[in-house]
Design a protein around this motif. Structure first.
Motif, PDB file in Angstrom:
ATOM      1  N   THR A  83       0.769  -1.134  -0.057  1.00  0.00           N
ATOM      2  CA  THR A  83       0.083  -0.184   0.006  1.00  0.00           C
ATOM      3  C   THR A  83       0.988   1.253   0.036  1.00  0.00           C
ATOM      4  OG1 THR A  83      -0.090   0.114   2.462  1.00  0.00           O
ATOM      5  CG2 THR A  83      -1.856  -1.167   1.427  1.00  0.00           C
ATOM      6  N   LEU A  84       0.257   2.202  -0.386  1.00  0.00           N
ATOM      7  CA  LEU A  84       1.133   3.760  -0.446  1.00  0.00           C
ATOM      8  C   LEU A  84       1.444   4.029   1.101  1.00  0.00           C
ATOM      9  CD1 LEU A  84       1.966   6.155  -1.745  1.00  0.00           C
ATOM     10  CD2 LEU A  84      -0.276   7.001  -1.556  1.00  0.00           C
ATOM     11  N   LEU A  85       0.581   3.583   2.019  1.00  0.00           N
ATOM     12  CA  LEU A  85       0.781   3.819   3.421  1.00  0.00           C
ATOM     13  C   LEU A  85       2.096   3.136   3.608  1.00  0.00           C
ATOM     14  CD1 LEU A  85       0.339   4.989   6.201  1.00  0.00           C
ATOM     15  CD2 LEU A  85      -1.233   3.123   6.661  1.00  0.00           C
ATOM     16  N   ASP A  86       2.128   1.809   3.566  1.00  0.00           N
ATOM     17  CA  ASP A  86       3.378   1.176   3.946  1.00  0.00           C
ATOM     18  C   ASP A  86       4.691   1.373   3.262  1.00  0.00           C
ATOM     19  OD1 ASP A  86       1.841  -0.145   5.888  1.00  0.00           O
ATOM     20  OD2 ASP A  86       1.553  -1.936   4.446  1.00  0.00           O
ATOM     21  N   LEU A  87       4.387   1.814   1.780  1.00  0.00           N
ATOM     22  CA  LEU A  87       5.454   2.411   1.153  1.00  0.00           C
ATOM     23  C   LEU A  87       6.089   3.542   1.980  1.00  0.00           C
ATOM     24  CD1 LEU A  87       7.372   2.303  -1.400  1.00  0.00           C
ATOM     25  CD2 LEU A  87       5.636   4.225  -2.272  1.00  0.00           C
ATOM     26  N   LEU A  88       5.315   4.490   2.195  1.00  0.00           N
ATOM     27  CA  LEU A  88       5.787   5.706   3.057  1.00  0.00           C
ATOM     28  C   LEU A  88       6.564   5.276   4.303  1.00  0.00           C
ATOM     29  CD1 LEU A  88       2.631   7.937   2.073  1.00  0.00           C
ATOM     30  CD2 LEU A  88       4.785   8.316   1.067  1.00  0.00           C
ATOM     31  N   ARG A  89       5.618   4.710   5.086  1.00  0.00           N
ATOM     32  CA  ARG A  89       6.323   4.457   6.641  1.00  0.00           C
ATOM     33  C   ARG A  89       7.270   3.379   6.408  1.00  0.00           C
ATOM     34  NH1 ARG A  89       3.570   5.886  10.823  1.00  0.00           N
ATOM     35  NH2 ARG A  89       4.553   4.314  12.050  1.00  0.00           N
ATOM     36  N   GLU A  90       7.277   2.499   5.757  1.00  0.00           N
ATOM     37  CA  GLU A  90       8.343   1.369   6.002  1.00  0.00           C
ATOM     38  C   GLU A  90       9.576   1.480   4.960  1.00  0.00           C
ATOM     39  OE1 GLU A  90       6.155  -2.278   6.298  1.00  0.00           O
ATOM     40  OE2 GLU A  90       4.680  -1.286   7.614  1.00  0.00           O
ATOM     41  N   GLN A  91       9.352   1.906   3.595  1.00  0.00           N
ATOM     42  CA  GLN A  91      10.303   1.800   2.777  1.00  0.00           C
ATOM     43  C   GLN A  91      10.866   3.213   2.777  1.00  0.00           C
ATOM     44  OE1 GLN A  91       8.994  -0.341  -0.802  1.00  0.00           O
ATOM     45  NE2 GLN A  91      10.888   0.509  -2.061  1.00  0.00           N
ATOM     46  N   LEU A  92      10.051   4.413   3.097  1.00  0.00           N
ATOM     47  CA  LEU A  92      10.575   5.791   3.019  1.00  0.00           C
ATOM     48  C   LEU A  92      10.960   6.155   4.297  1.00  0.00           C
ATOM     49  CD1 LEU A  92       8.735   6.831  -0.385  1.00  0.00           C
ATOM     50  CD2 LEU A  92      11.134   5.694  -0.076  1.00  0.00           C
ATOM     51  N   HIS A  93      10.310   5.654   5.075  1.00  0.00           N
ATOM     52  CA  HIS A  93      10.651   6.107   6.659  1.00  0.00           C
ATOM     53  C   HIS A  93       9.872   7.627   6.657  1.00  0.00           C
ATOM     54  CE1 HIS A  93      12.986   2.684   7.323  1.00  0.00           C
ATOM     55  NE2 HIS A  93      13.949   3.080   6.048  1.00  0.00           N
ATOM     56  N   LEU A  94       8.820   7.753   6.206  1.00  0.00           N
ATOM     57  CA  LEU A  94       8.345   8.928   6.250  1.00  0.00           C
ATOM     58  C   LEU A  94       6.901   8.712   7.213  1.00  0.00           C
ATOM     59  CD1 LEU A  94       7.978  10.239   2.643  1.00  0.00           C
ATOM     60  CD2 LEU A  94       9.120  11.265   4.544  1.00  0.00           C
ATOM     61  N   THR A  95       7.360   8.795   8.725  1.00  0.00           N
ATOM     62  CA  THR A  95       6.393   8.107   9.603  1.00  0.00           C
ATOM     63  C   THR A  95       5.453   9.325  10.062  1.00  0.00           C
ATOM     64  OG1 THR A  95       8.246   8.558  11.110  1.00  0.00           O
ATOM     65  CG2 THR A  95       7.924   6.164  10.399  1.00  0.00           C
ATOM     66  N   GLY A  96       5.262  10.408   9.467  1.00  0.00           N
ATOM     67  CA  GLY A  96       4.442  11.247   9.847  1.00  0.00           C
ATOM     68  C   GLY A  96       2.976  10.981   9.563  1.00  0.00           C
ATOM     69  N   THR A  97       2.677  10.090   8.519  1.00  0.00           N
ATOM     70  CA  THR A  97       1.371   9.631   7.975  1.00  0.00           C
ATOM     71  C   THR A  97       1.320   8.360   9.040  1.00  0.00           C
ATOM     72  OG1 THR A  97       1.971  10.059   5.955  1.00  0.00           O
ATOM     73  CG2 THR A  97       0.121   8.700   5.876  1.00  0.00           C
ATOM     74  N   LYS A  98       0.353   8.351   9.432  1.00  0.00           N
ATOM     75  CA  LYS A  98      -0.004   7.494  10.686  1.00  0.00           C
ATOM     76  C   LYS A  98      -0.864   6.383  10.048  1.00  0.00           C
ATOM     77  CE  LYS A  98       2.182   9.877  13.707  1.00  0.00           C
ATOM     78  NZ  LYS A  98       3.700   9.692  13.290  1.00  0.00           N
TER      79      LYS A  98
END
Ligand code: FES
Ligand code: FES
Length: 217
Positions: A83-98
């Protein structure tokens, strides 16, 4: 007796029974593969037609996508089911998106895709190829906070803060969409974003201030 004969006709012979259980086994095997397919993203289903097993493996290999994330173009290799969410948080470490519900019901994962608000937990990353993604990290201009971030601070629009990034992304979209005309309208168009702390009145005040202040969002 006729009934016994009838019954006999419906009893499989040993060889017949074996054939039936083999057929059943192969049916179950095939149907579980088909079920896996039914639950697979369209792109994977497209890639796999007749040679099922072989192509399923291919379909789950990584796919290259190019995304503009917070103004920076990135070439990425992602699994089709990410998912876009997992890509942002887990692959790109953009953890602002919850990640809240991970189910499209809380709004904690809201980001903008080509300027539209989107629940990133419901969106496959591969479907965003070539698109412009903005997360809470991309909202401020360097050290200068976005007017909506300023307004949330000023009006105490958050308590625990967990839902806040999603609220702010939705709030910006709400004004851009022209849906911040009244308290009721703001409440309606922010209703996809759940705040367990109940900071809603302050969130509405923050949105009204930005809307009425005429600042660029
Ligand atoms: S985490 Fe996406 S809507 Fe809740
Ligand atoms: S501020 Fe805590 S859930 Fe919204």
């Amino acid at each position: 007796m006729p009934q016994d004969k009838d019954l006999d006709q419906h009893q499989p012979s040993a060889a017949g029974g074996q054939r039936i259980s083999e057929a059943r086994r192969s049916f179950l095997k095939q149907s579980s593969v088909l079920t896996a397919f039914a639950l697979t993203p369209g792109i994977a289903v497209k890639a796999a037609d007749l040679k099922l097993e072989e192509k399923i493996a291919d379909a789950f290999e990584k796919v290259n996508v190019t995304l503009d994330i917070n103004g920076k173009k990135q070439k990425l290799s992602v699994e089709p089911r990410t998912t876009l969410l997992d890509l942002l948080r887990e692959q790109l470490h953009l953890t602002g998106t919850k990640k809240g519900c991970d189910y499209g019901q809380c709004g904690a994962c809201t980001v903008h895709v080509d300027g539209q608000r989107v629940n990133s937990c419901l969106t496959l990353a591969v479907m965003q190829d070539g698109k412009k993604i903005t997360t809470i990290e991309g909202l401020a201009n360097g050290e200068k906070l976005h007017p909506m971030q300023e307004a949330f601070i000023k009006h105490d629009g958050f308590q625990c803060g967990y839902c806040t990034p999603g609220q702010i992304m939705s709030a910006v979209a709400c004004i851009k969409e022209g849906h911040a005309g009244s308290d009721d309208e703001i409440r309606e168009y922010m209703s996809g974003n759940i705040c367990r702390c109940g900071a809603y009145p302050n969130i509405v005040n923050a949105i009204k201030e930005v809307k009425n202040g005429g600042q660029k969002v």
